[in-house]
Design an enzyme around this catalytic site. Structure first.
Site, PDB file in Angstrom:
ATOM      1  CB  THR A   1       4.591  -7.862  33.145  1.00 11.53           C
ATOM      2  OG1 THR A   1       5.298  -6.807  33.526  1.00 11.53           O
ATOM      3  CG2 THR A   1       5.444  -9.073  33.711  1.00 11.53           C
TER       4      THR A   1
ATOM      5  N   GLY B   1       1.346  -7.073  36.078  1.00 17.39           N
ATOM      6  CA  GLY B   1       0.462  -6.159  36.772  1.00 17.39           C
ATOM      7  C   GLY B   1       1.102  -5.127  37.788  1.00 17.39           C
TER       8      GLY B   1
HETATM    9  N1  GLU Z   1       8.542  -3.461  36.006  1.00 16.91           N
HETATM   10  C1  GLU Z   1       7.281  -4.237  36.870  1.00 16.91           C
HETATM   11  C2  GLU Z   1       8.058  -5.159  37.815  1.00 16.91           C
HETATM   12  O1  GLU Z   1       9.192  -5.450  37.659  1.00 16.91           O
HETATM   13  C3  GLU Z   1       6.681  -5.203  36.044  1.00 16.91           C
HETATM   14  C4  GLU Z   1       5.886  -4.423  35.100  1.00 16.91           C
HETATM   15  C5  GLU Z   1       4.469  -4.425  35.212  1.00 16.91           C
HETATM   16  O2  GLU Z   1       3.819  -5.464  35.343  1.00 16.91           O
HETATM   17  O3  GLU Z   1       3.974  -3.558  35.397  1.00 16.91           O
HETATM   18  O4  GLU Z   1       7.598  -5.156  38.826  1.00 16.91           O
END
Ligand code: GLU
Length: 614
Positions: A428, A514
């Protein structure tokens, strides 16, 4: 969004946020801005001065903080030409789709939080990916074994792909608050894609970490593994396919992706992943063109809690960011952290975070589909019941059970152990923008895993997301998991773009990537800034620790452990947590933009007119 008068405040001295006072005015700067844009040039005096990675910038005229110098430069150019914070956020995000393609792009989704400088109103866009209409609660259960599909198998598949929300988010943002057309907002990013950018170590290491799975898909390998290997540090990387895709979106609008030829190509890629010869076992997905056509990125009310006289706005479900940061702040507010020593303050921070995570895991999912007791989770009564469990002399045994946000908060809740633990990825990107008219944007976007699902849509230059792996694969909560897959449902997120306001005036915006550590990173930065006497740059740079209702605290080297260990906290070491960016509004039109000095290779902060000597 109206312009307001820029007037630099005296300096960037870190003062307590709650002592700030600002005024709002109005001026006709937009006219000047439009003219500058119309002639296609930028006055030399307004040319933003950012080329390299700079973690802190102080000045006026607008500010941008991202993880990447090209994205920050493009955002600043938009501001310098008279665009507002929303225009700059879209332009910077589109550039990140080029230079940070393993974290963000039009194949993914995100959450856009914006404060309107004229009205002081905070609104959000929910650009989260949605599950296909054909997706049921057992989608991630292997029918052959009856068990959850192995996580890596789900990540690199068609099954994990949700309808991308990012293109629609950009369109909604520009239509609602922007001054630029999508075509103009994409221009800078398109140029970077076409002319190329200089590859840095982070890009190479992220490519290398994904090389094995990228090699399974010829379209991905062709783009990111030229000559069969990651590009060299210092080489110039071009993505002409993505430039052409941006050009298409600019000319035809985002419907090109939701209902046009691109929709069909995305669906074909998901339903029949284009693997290299001999590659087997890549699961197909359920996405149909009707799923893309039905996609919306709705405006949602933000979450808001009051913390030490500040209003902290965040992202409501389907993200758990706003509710979890908010609940933890409410728990922390029952104590004067500033009056405690470092160990005692950090102990409270870790315990508040664990309690809030127990409740997040039990209660938060897509509120359009499941009942989320959001108001109770964010109530002072519930926070008091949870705070009452914290023992100043000893760490609670994790995992903690969730509380009962039922409106009846007479006693101290139960500290029973046994709450569920959740697994999530760690990629992200977050960007923050602010303009001279008082508008502020905190925008976190993602394709979920670093490298998303690993599959580039052939000929289009962007990776697809694996966001649906944010769903729980099986119900570990006896029938009450709010985050099981469902038709059209949005998986629970941890993204926590946050804007802090005082007396209706923005003072701070921050966010981070993160996975679930996003929540603790944002919380820790806020606590560092508001309670622990740090300025925003120090608050971002300080060593982090993340307690997500797990037995051990994840901590970076340098996080002070000794006193906390004596209270019973245990630690696992992790090299780094998050990659935050933020902006503090120091006075009218005067900003401190902040990015990471070190994490993920360092980020890039910039202002349109830097203060002399800054
Ligand atoms: N998919 C994760 C979320 O929406 C974010 C991805 C990440 O930062 O690992 O919380």
């Amino acid at each position: 969004m109206h312009p307001s008068t820029p007037r630099p405040a005296p300096g960037a001295v870190p003062t307590p946020l709650h002592r700030r006072r600002h005024a709002r005015g109005a001026a006709a700067l937009a006219v000047v801005a439009t003219l500058a844009l119309a002639v296609g040039g930028m006055p030399a005096a307004a040319r933003p001065r950012v080329a390299e990675k700079v973690p802190v910038a102080v000045g006026s005229g607008g500010a941008v903080a991202t993880v990447d110098p090209e994205a920050t430069r493009v955002g600043l150019e938009v501001l310098a030409r008279g665009g507002n914070a929303v225009d700059a956020a879209v332009a910077a995000a589109a550039t990140l789709g080029v230079t940070e393609p393993f974290s963000a792009g039009i194949g993914g989704g995100g959450f856009f939080v914006v404060l309107d400088g004229e009205t002081g109103v905070v609104q959000t866009i929910d650009g989260r990916e949605t599950a296909p209409a054909a997706m049921g609660p057992d989608a991630f259960v292997d029918p052959a074994t009856g068990a959850a599909i192995p996580f890596p198998e789900a990540v690199t598949s068609g099954l994990s792909v949700g309808v991308p929300g990012t293109p629609r988010t950009w369109q909604v943002a520009l239509d609602t608050w922007g001054t630029l057309s999508l075509r103009d907002a994409l221009r800078g990013a398109e140029r970077v894609a076409r002319k190329g950018f200089v590859v840095d170590e982070t890009f190479v290491s992220q490519t290398a970490a994904n090389a094995e799975r990228f090699a399974r898909f010829p379209a991905t390998a062709e783009l990111y593994l030229p000559d069969g290997a990651p590009p060299a540090v210092g080489s110039r990387f071009r993505n002409r396919d993505l430039a052409a895709t941006y050009d298409l979106l600019g000319r035809q609008g985002v419907d090109a992706l939701y209902t046009g030829a691109l929709a069909e190509e995305i669906v074909a890629t998901v339903q029949d992943p284009p693997v290299a010869e001999g590659v087997t076992g890549v699961r197909p997905g359920l996405l149909e063109t009707s799923d893309l056509a039905a996609y919306t990125a709705p405006l949602r009310e933000p979450t808001v809690v009051r913390y030490r006289g500040l209003d902290v706005y965040g992202m409501a479900p389907p993200s758990s960011g706003g509710s979890t940061v908010g609940e933890a702040l409410n728990i922390l507010e029952t104590q004067d952290l500033g009056a405690l020593d470092e160990t005692a303050a950090l102990h409270r921070y870790l315990e508040a975070s664990a309690l809030a995570f127990a409740d997040r895991n039990r209660y938060v999912g897509d509120a359009d589909v499941v009942d989320v007791p959001l108001a109770e989770l964010l109530s002072d009564g519930f926070a008091a019941e949870r705070a009452c469990l914290v023992d100043p002399a000893a760490a609670l045994v994790k995992p903690l059970a969730p509380g009962t946000p039922d409106g009846d908060y007479a006693g101290c809740g139960t500290a029973a152990t046994g709450g569920p633990e959740a697994a999530e990825g760690t990629s992200t990107t977050h960007l923050t923008t602010a303009d001279r008219w008082g508008n502020v944007v905190a925008y976190t976007l993602t394709i979920e895993s670093t490298g998303g699902n690993g599959i580039v849509v052939p000929g289009r230059g962007f990776l697809l997301n694996n966001e649906l792996t944010d769903f729980s694969f099986v119900d570990g909560q006896g029938g009450s998991d709010p985050n099981l897959p469902g038709p059209g449902k949005r998986p629970r997120s941890s993204m926590a773009p946050t804007i802090v306001v005082q007396d209706g005036v923005p003072v701070l915006a921050v966010g981070s990537p993160g996975g679930a550590t996003i929540i603790t990173t944002v919380l820790q930065v806020l606590v560092n800034r508001v309670d622990r006497g740090m300025d925003l740059a120090q608050a971002v740079a300080a060593p982090r620790a993340s307690q997500r209702n797990r037995a051990a605290v994840e901590a970076e080297p340098g996080f002070p452990r000794e006193g906390l260990a004596a209270l019973g906290h245990t630690f696992t070491e992790t090299a780094e947590i998050g990659a935050a960016t933020g902006i503090e509004i120091l006075g009218e039109g005067h900003f401190m933009a902040v990015a990471e000095p070190v994490r993920r290779g360092g980020g890039s902060a910039g202002v349109v007119d830097p203060d002399p000597g800054s």
